[in-house]
Design a protein around this motif. Structure first.
Motif, PDB file in Angstrom:
ATOM      1  N   GLU A  23      17.155  74.821  27.219  1.00 50.33           N
ATOM      2  CA  GLU A  23      16.894  74.324  28.602  1.00 50.33           C
ATOM      3  C   GLU A  23      16.461  75.234  29.497  1.00 50.33           C
ATOM      4  O   GLU A  23      15.490  75.381  30.412  1.00 50.33           O
ATOM      5  CB  GLU A  23      17.787  73.578  29.253  1.00 50.33           C
ATOM      6  N   TRP A  26      13.542  77.444  28.893  1.00 49.55           N
ATOM      7  CA  TRP A  26      12.242  76.478  28.770  1.00 49.55           C
ATOM      8  C   TRP A  26      11.805  76.353  30.218  1.00 49.55           C
ATOM      9  O   TRP A  26      10.800  76.483  30.517  1.00 49.55           O
ATOM     10  CB  TRP A  26      12.481  75.096  28.150  1.00 49.55           C
ATOM     11  N   ARG A  30       8.141  77.591  31.713  1.00 45.91           N
ATOM     12  CA  ARG A  30       7.414  76.713  32.595  1.00 45.91           C
ATOM     13  C   ARG A  30       7.064  77.148  33.905  1.00 45.91           C
ATOM     14  O   ARG A  30       5.847  77.263  34.408  1.00 45.91           O
ATOM     15  CB  ARG A  30       7.912  75.375  32.712  1.00 45.91           C
ATOM     16  N   MET A  56       9.200  77.138  21.050  1.00 48.62           N
ATOM     17  CA  MET A  56       9.202  77.253  22.205  1.00 48.62           C
ATOM     18  C   MET A  56       7.663  77.279  22.578  1.00 48.62           C
ATOM     19  O   MET A  56       6.945  76.615  23.635  1.00 48.62           O
ATOM     20  CB  MET A  56      10.092  78.192  22.993  1.00 48.62           C
ATOM     21  N   GLU A  59       6.056  74.177  22.174  1.00 45.94           N
ATOM     22  CA  GLU A  59       6.234  73.193  23.007  1.00 45.94           C
ATOM     23  C   GLU A  59       5.277  73.453  24.209  1.00 45.94           C
ATOM     24  O   GLU A  59       4.934  72.499  24.868  1.00 45.94           O
ATOM     25  CB  GLU A  59       7.595  73.429  23.526  1.00 45.94           C
TER      26      GLU A  59
END
Length: 319
Positions: A23, A26, A30, A56, A59
């Protein structure tokens, strides 16, 4: 008569439908995709195999409506509509043809072709056509090389114009393969460079060295370049990229390095990962019930299996 237990053949290890345990990484990724400014972001996604680097990157594609190849269904999937960013297709340089600068630049152009007029590479496309015609007509190597150089310059000019309107995100995977030690053909180049018997100009046609120039020399804005690879095997490559970023900054360019670390899964995260696999296999249909039950057994919190798996794999249960 004893009933035979038949487990369906699996073509590969199944990935969990949900990304587990990264998390923090990630959220950082972002942020660099939407940094809130016009800087050139160079992202270093370094980790050993099995930590989830490629997942990742996928994603990123999936969360922005870009096509992602589903290896189990053998098809491209799309889950959302494209947004205001230009997210290029993932480029994996495990394909050694892409170690050639011109083929790599062509792959960068192709990775944005789905955007049509929003990614207008008309100068590069025209220059690429001229280069192809020269090569097809048997022109001298010098003429073809000059045409390719002109096409690469046209690519950068087109990219600059595109990035003036929307941020462009390039994602390059398995970059450790760009090190010369990883290439049999260029295995001696590292030593020759260290001894001064080769100069960077001698290797300008290699993707490795073109990326240095791409970062250091062009003063690009509103571009994010994500480089994912194994840190140990790709150490010399990452070191050179970091040096190129530092040189760009010294020249006054707004070039920002963004290292992102991927962590091992904890015991609890390993248990969640195994539970997710059990759920995924159960949803795949009755013929995979045995597989689903096996993962559910391993994920049972009342047992020690998930703890053993976490310890045995070092928190990388994909291994």
């Amino acid at each position: 008569m004893t009933e035979r237990l038949i487990i369906p053949k699996l073509f590969a290890a199944r990935r969990a439908e949900k990304m587990i345990g990264q998390e923090e990484a990630w959220n950082k990724l972002r942020t660099v995709i939407r940094p809130g400014d016009r800087s050139f972001q160079v992202v270093f996604l370094r980790a050993q195999g099995g930590r989830g680097k490629t997942r990742m990157l996928e994603e990123v594609l999936r969360s922005h409506g870009r096509p992602v190849y589903d290896w189990e269904k053998a098809e491209l999937t799309r889950q959302a509509e494209p947004d205001d960013l230009l997210i290029a297709d993932l480029i994996d340089v495990i394909d050694t043809r892409l170690h050639d600068r011109y083929r790599f630049v062509t792959a960068l152009r192709e990775s944005l072709r789905d955007y049509g007029g929003h990614a207008d590479f008309h100068r590069f496309d025209a220059a690429d056509d001229r280069s192809g015609l020269l090569a097809a007509s048997g022109a001298l190597l010098k003429a073809v090389s000059e045409a390719e150089n002109a096409a690469v310059a046209a690519f950068v000019a087109d990219l600059r114009a595109i990035a003036a309107e929307r941020r462009v995100i390039f994602m390059i995977d398995t970059v450790e393969r760009l090190t010369y030690r990883a290439s049999l053909r260029y295995a001696g180049s590292e030593w020759l460079l260290q001894e001064g018997l080769l100069t960077p100009d001698d290797l300008y046609i290699r993707t490795h060295h073109w990326l240095l120039s791409f970062i250091r020399d062009y003063d690009l804005e509103n571009v994010t370049l994500i480089l994912a690879g194994r840190g140990e095997e790709g150490e010399e490559f990452f070191n050179r990229i970091e040096a190129a970023v530092a040189e760009a900054q010294a020249a006054g360019h707004d070039c920002q390095p963004k290292p992102i670390a991927l962590e091992h899964l904890s015991m609890n995260q390993t248990q969640v990962f195994l539970s997710q696999l059990a759920e995924d296999w159960r949803a795949a249909g009755p013929k995979y019930r045995t597989v689903a039950d096996t993962f559910a057994f391993a994920a049972d919190r009342e047992r020690d299996q998930h703890r053993v798996i976490a310890l045995y794999t070092g928190g990388i249960p994909l291994l």
